[in-house]
Motif scaffolding. Structure first.
Motif, PDB file in Angstrom:
ATOM      1  N   GLU A 108       0.849  -0.872  -0.024  1.00 32.19           N
ATOM      2  CA  GLU A 108       0.274  -0.181   0.094  1.00 32.19           C
ATOM      3  C   GLU A 108       1.085   1.304   0.046  1.00 32.19           C
ATOM      4  O   GLU A 108       0.881   2.094  -0.742  1.00 32.19           O
ATOM      5  CB  GLU A 108      -0.698   0.121   1.439  1.00 32.19           C
ATOM      6  CG  GLU A 108      -0.311  -0.384   2.370  1.00 32.19           C
ATOM      7  CD  GLU A 108      -1.005  -0.153   4.264  1.00 32.19           C
ATOM      8  OE1 GLU A 108      -2.466   0.659   4.033  1.00 32.19           O
ATOM      9  OE2 GLU A 108      -0.657  -0.266   4.673  1.00 32.19           O
ATOM     10  N   HIS A 130      -2.235  -4.757  -2.830  1.00 34.94           N
ATOM     11  CA  HIS A 130      -2.793  -4.967  -1.878  1.00 34.94           C
ATOM     12  C   HIS A 130      -4.210  -4.139  -2.150  1.00 34.94           C
ATOM     13  O   HIS A 130      -4.459  -3.663  -2.811  1.00 34.94           O
ATOM     14  CB  HIS A 130      -2.142  -3.800  -0.676  1.00 34.94           C
ATOM     15  CG  HIS A 130      -2.138  -3.332   0.640  1.00 34.94           C
ATOM     16  ND1 HIS A 130      -3.508  -2.658   0.916  1.00 34.94           N
ATOM     17  CD2 HIS A 130      -1.029  -3.687   1.550  1.00 34.94           C
ATOM     18  CE1 HIS A 130      -3.241  -2.913   2.034  1.00 34.94           C
ATOM     19  NE2 HIS A 130      -2.537  -3.408   3.115  1.00 34.94           N
ATOM     20  N   LYS A 182      -5.891  -1.584  -0.506  1.00 33.37           N
ATOM     21  CA  LYS A 182      -5.791  -0.859  -0.382  1.00 33.37           C
ATOM     22  C   LYS A 182      -5.546   0.384  -1.606  1.00 33.37           C
ATOM     23  O   LYS A 182      -6.052   1.195  -2.463  1.00 33.37           O
ATOM     24  CB  LYS A 182      -5.380  -0.402   0.635  1.00 33.37           C
ATOM     25  CG  LYS A 182      -5.890  -1.032   1.887  1.00 33.37           C
ATOM     26  CD  LYS A 182      -5.226   0.023   3.369  1.00 33.37           C
ATOM     27  CE  LYS A 182      -5.642  -0.209   4.781  1.00 33.37           C
ATOM     28  NZ  LYS A 182      -5.818   0.598   5.848  1.00 33.37           N
TER      29      LYS A 182
END
Length: 416
Positions: free
Chosen positions: A232, A263, A265
């Protein structure tokens, strides 16, 4: 009987090579490099025959790329040999030394392994790589390439053996098993009276066969699923450049990218960028979360069982969204992360966790998996990329082709 004779000749050659001077070994290497370039037309013509027969036999584009020699690649191989000349000769160097209480000076001195047997598939460059590194380290070698490289290897071996003769070294220092009979491979694996190590370079099937049938120690390498995890905290644009390089530069190489983990995110931002960048280059194989974010991809399908265990060796990339670095590591533990793996991150904590947790032979932070290579590591050419945990790991250069002996020196010292 033919292989026994080769083994006997190799063992005798290894005895002579063990005491050959560095200058003499370097002379042979210099002649090999020069002769490769001088005989380029003949070598490339032979390689063209192999390519033609490979196409007729229906070899994949990935295998044909491994098989292909051209002027640029042949020049690169010759320069790799010259680079080996410039490297320090490890034979005779001491690993450590000390003086015991009884007055004996004790050290460990590097020595050649002896005779190395190498079994490989559609990679004619391996013929030169093995010969160069084995010669530099005083080892004799017995080579068995795949039938796909027959004509190329015949010409390359002629160059090697001619160079050996001109340098005053035994021609049996490098021998080649010409017959494609697989039974000869089984016989080579039992030649423990003469051969000291077996190195297979090829697919999982070849490695499995060698492990199960050899009475000689086997170095396993060159196979494993390569991953990149985009954390992230990563710089997404720079990460995209690394991912593209790892996948596209030479997808048939064993250090090319197989699986991309992203990731959750940053997945919504990164995966559309990936789809656009690789649009007309790479087929994407994705699990549901990733597939939903790759809708703009031109070539996209659902991942099925076994896809994340596949070493693609082609323009195909597996993609998966994960919750965090720990899930990425867990995925890699299940799916044979043993070769080259990387994390894209600006987090020191996550980079150290990744480095310490993954079981790969080569681990990278913010760098391409394509760096796993003997020349890139400054080792010269490489014999193989070892993915096991004993003796050697990663690109096997000169030091990995040596063992050591204990040397004790004293003044007529009896043991009390």
């Amino acid at each position: 009987m033919e292989l026994i004779s080769m083994g006997q000749a190799a063992k005798e050659a290894a005895f002579q090579l063990a005491t050959a001077s560095t200058a003499q070994k370097n002379k042979a290497l210099a002649i090999i490099a020069d002769e490769l370039e001088a005989n380029a037309k003949v070598i490339l013509a032979a390689n063209a025959k192999d390519i033609e027969k490979g196409r007729e036999a229906g070899l994949t584009e990935a295998l044909l790329d491994r098989l292909l020699l051209n002027e640029e690649r042949l020049s690169g191989i010759a320069n790799d040999v010259r680079n080996v000349i410039s490297l320090n000769d490890p034979v005779g160097s001491e690993l450590d030394s000390k003086v015991l209480e009884n007055g004996m000076s004790l050290s460990r001195r590097r020595v050649p392994l002896g005779v190395v047997g190498v079994i490989y598939e559609a990679r004619p460059n391996v013929t030169i790589d093995i010969a160069a590194l084995c010669l530099k380290t005083g080892n004799a070698s017995i080579l068995r390439g795949g039938k796909e490289t027959f004509f190329s290897n015949m010409e390359l071996v002629k160059v090697i053996q001619s160079a050996l003769a001109k340098a005053g070294l035994p021609a049996a220092s490098v021998q080649y098993i010409e017959k494609p009979d697989r039974e000869l491979v089984s016989q080579l694996l039992k030649l423990d009276e003469y051969v000291d190590m077996i190195i297979p370079r090829g697919g999982a099937g070849l490695h499995k066969m060698c492990k199960e049938n050899s009475t000689i120690p086997v170095i396993i390498g060159g196979f494993g699923i390569s991953h990149i995890f985009v954390d992230e905290s990563a710089d997404l644009e720079k990460s995209l450049n690394v991912v593209e390089n790892s996948k596209v530069q030479r997808p048939s190489a064993c250090n090319s990218l197989d699986t991309l983990l992203v990731h959750e995110k940053v997945a919504a931002d990164f995966l559309p960028m990936l789809a656009e960048r690789l649009a007309d280059k790479v087929a994407l194989v994705a699990e549901p979360k990733a597939k939903a974010l790759l809708s703009s991809a031109q070539d996209l399908r659902d991942a099925v069982e076994g896809d994340f265990d596949t070493e693609w060796l082609s323009y195909t990339l597996g993609v998966k969204v994960v919750a965090d670095v720990k899930e990425a590591i867990d995925h890699m533990r299940v799916h044979n992360a043993s070769h080259s793996d990387a994390i894209m991150t600006n987090s020191l904590e996550n980079s150290e966790l990744f480095i310490n947790s993954v079981g790969s032979a080569a681990v990278y932070v913010n760098a391409s998996t394509r760096f796993t290579d003997g020349a890139q590591f400054g080792l010269g050419a490489e014999v193989a990329v070892s993915t096991q945990k004993l003796h050697a790991r990663g690109p096997m250069g000169l030091e990995e082709l040596t063992s050591y002996k204990w040397v004790g020196k004293a003044n007529y010292l009896p043991r009390s």
